[in-house]
Design a protein around this motif. Sequence first.
Motif, mmCIF file in Angstrom:
data_model
loop_
_atom_site.group_PDB
_atom_site.id
_atom_site.type_symbol
_atom_site.label_atom_id
_atom_site.label_comp_id
_atom_site.label_asym_id
_atom_site.label_seq_id
_atom_site.Cartn_x
_atom_site.Cartn_y
_atom_site.Cartn_z
ATOM 1 N N ASN A 162 0.824 -1.212 0.000
ATOM 2 C CA ASN A 162 0.000 0.000 0.000
ATOM 3 C C ASN A 162 0.857 1.262 0.000
ATOM 4 N N LEU A 163 1.947 1.237 0.734
ATOM 5 C CA LEU A 163 2.849 2.382 0.754
ATOM 6 C C LEU A 163 3.517 2.565 -0.610
ATOM 7 N N SER A 164 3.845 1.469 -1.253
ATOM 8 C CA SER A 164 4.447 1.524 -2.578
ATOM 9 C C SER A 164 3.469 2.102 -3.603
ATOM 10 N N ILE A 165 2.200 1.721 -3.503
ATOM 11 C CA ILE A 165 1.165 2.261 -4.396
ATOM 12 C C ILE A 165 1.060 3.773 -4.217
ATOM 13 N N LEU A 166 1.109 4.220 -2.982
ATOM 14 C CA LEU A 166 1.055 5.658 -2.714
ATOM 15 C C LEU A 166 2.307 6.350 -3.237
ATOM 16 N N LYS A 167 3.464 5.755 -2.986
ATOM 17 C CA LYS A 167 4.743 6.347 -3.389
ATOM 18 C C LYS A 167 4.856 6.507 -4.901
ATOM 19 N N THR A 168 4.331 5.545 -5.645
ATOM 20 C CA THR A 168 4.430 5.597 -7.103
ATOM 21 C C THR A 168 3.338 6.449 -7.744
ATOM 22 N N GLY A 169 2.442 6.995 -6.923
ATOM 23 C CA GLY A 169 1.386 7.853 -7.451
ATOM 24 C C GLY A 169 0.217 7.101 -8.056
ATOM 25 N N LYS A 170 0.126 5.804 -7.782
ATOM 26 C CA LYS A 170 -0.953 4.996 -8.343
ATOM 27 C C LYS A 170 -2.183 4.948 -7.446
ATOM 28 N N ALA A 171 -2.089 5.521 -6.257
ATOM 29 C CA ALA A 171 -3.216 5.516 -5.326
ATOM 30 C C ALA A 171 -4.305 6.461 -5.831
ATOM 31 N N LYS A 172 -5.543 6.067 -5.646
ATOM 32 C CA LYS A 172 -6.681 6.903 -6.042
ATOM 33 C C LYS A 172 -7.146 7.786 -4.892
ATOM 34 N N ALA A 173 -6.760 7.415 -3.663
ATOM 35 C CA ALA A 173 -7.174 8.169 -2.480
ATOM 36 C C ALA A 173 -6.184 7.897 -1.358
ATOM 37 N N VAL A 174 -6.203 8.769 -0.370
ATOM 38 C CA VAL A 174 -5.399 8.563 0.834
ATOM 39 C C VAL A 174 -6.214 9.073 2.024
ATOM 40 N N ARG A 175 -6.263 8.285 3.066
ATOM 41 C CA ARG A 175 -6.988 8.694 4.268
ATOM 42 C C ARG A 175 -6.190 9.779 4.989
ATOM 43 N N PHE A 176 -6.910 10.705 5.617
ATOM 44 C CA PHE A 176 -6.240 11.744 6.384
ATOM 45 C C PHE A 176 -5.432 11.135 7.524
ATOM 46 N N SER A 177 -5.933 10.064 8.126
ATOM 47 C CA SER A 177 -5.194 9.421 9.217
ATOM 48 C C SER A 177 -3.870 8.847 8.709
ATOM 49 N N THR A 178 -3.865 8.323 7.491
ATOM 50 C CA THR A 178 -2.635 7.808 6.890
ATOM 51 C C THR A 178 -1.680 8.954 6.584
ATOM 52 N N LEU A 179 -2.198 10.019 6.009
ATOM 53 C CA LEU A 179 -1.387 11.192 5.699
ATOM 54 C C LEU A 179 -0.796 11.786 6.976
ATOM 55 N N GLU A 180 -1.590 11.837 8.027
ATOM 56 C CA GLU A 180 -1.116 12.344 9.319
ATOM 57 C C GLU A 180 0.027 11.477 9.854
ATOM 58 N N ALA A 181 -0.129 10.165 9.784
ATOM 59 C CA ALA A 181 0.905 9.247 10.284
ATOM 60 C C ALA A 181 2.198 9.387 9.477
ATOM 61 N N ILE A 182 2.074 9.535 8.169
ATOM 62 C CA ILE A 182 3.253 9.712 7.319
ATOM 63 C C ILE A 182 3.946 11.025 7.652
ATOM 64 N N CYS A 183 3.162 12.086 7.822
ATOM 65 C CA CYS A 183 3.747 13.393 8.156
ATOM 66 C C CYS A 183 4.459 13.357 9.506
ATOM 67 N N LYS A 184 3.881 12.649 10.475
ATOM 68 C CA LYS A 184 4.534 12.518 11.781
ATOM 69 C C LYS A 184 5.840 11.755 11.651
ATOM 70 N N ALA A 185 5.815 10.652 10.921
ATOM 71 C CA ALA A 185 7.004 9.808 10.772
ATOM 72 C C ALA A 185 8.119 10.538 10.025
ATOM 73 N N LEU A 186 7.755 11.362 9.042
ATOM 74 C CA LEU A 186 8.754 12.068 8.234
ATOM 75 C C LEU A 186 9.008 13.499 8.717
ATOM 76 N N ASP A 187 8.277 13.915 9.755
ATOM 77 C CA ASP A 187 8.393 15.272 10.296
ATOM 78 C C ASP A 187 8.263 16.306 9.177
ATOM 79 N N CYS A 188 7.105 16.263 8.506
ATOM 80 C CA CYS A 188 6.864 17.171 7.380
ATOM 81 C C CYS A 188 5.401 17.583 7.342
ATOM 82 N N GLN A 189 5.064 18.403 6.389
ATOM 83 C CA GLN A 189 3.704 18.867 6.172
ATOM 84 C C GLN A 189 3.094 18.120 4.984
#
Length: 74
Positions: free
Chosen positions: A31-58
């Motif tokens: 699932n992370l690979s699908i998102l990374k390659t731009g093939k995802a059709k949607a992303v949950r805000f909770s997932t985006l929040e977790a990624i931003c926390k892990a990467l310390d970014c916006q």
Amino acid sequence: MPIIVNLDVMMAKRKMSLNELSDKVDITLSNLSILKTGKAKAVRFSTLEAICKALDCQPGDILEFVKDKKEAVL
């Protein structure tokens, strides 16, 4: 698609592997690979929040809007 996913750029800046991010965010590698390659059709805000926390970014560091060439002409 006018939304560009720059997850790989942020991961490189933070020197974090896909496996490490997957563990920190608790998302499967596929699932992370699908998102990374731009093939995802949607992303949950909770997932985006977790990624931003892990990467310390916006969210804007990961997602970018680019106008279609067709729209730019209009």
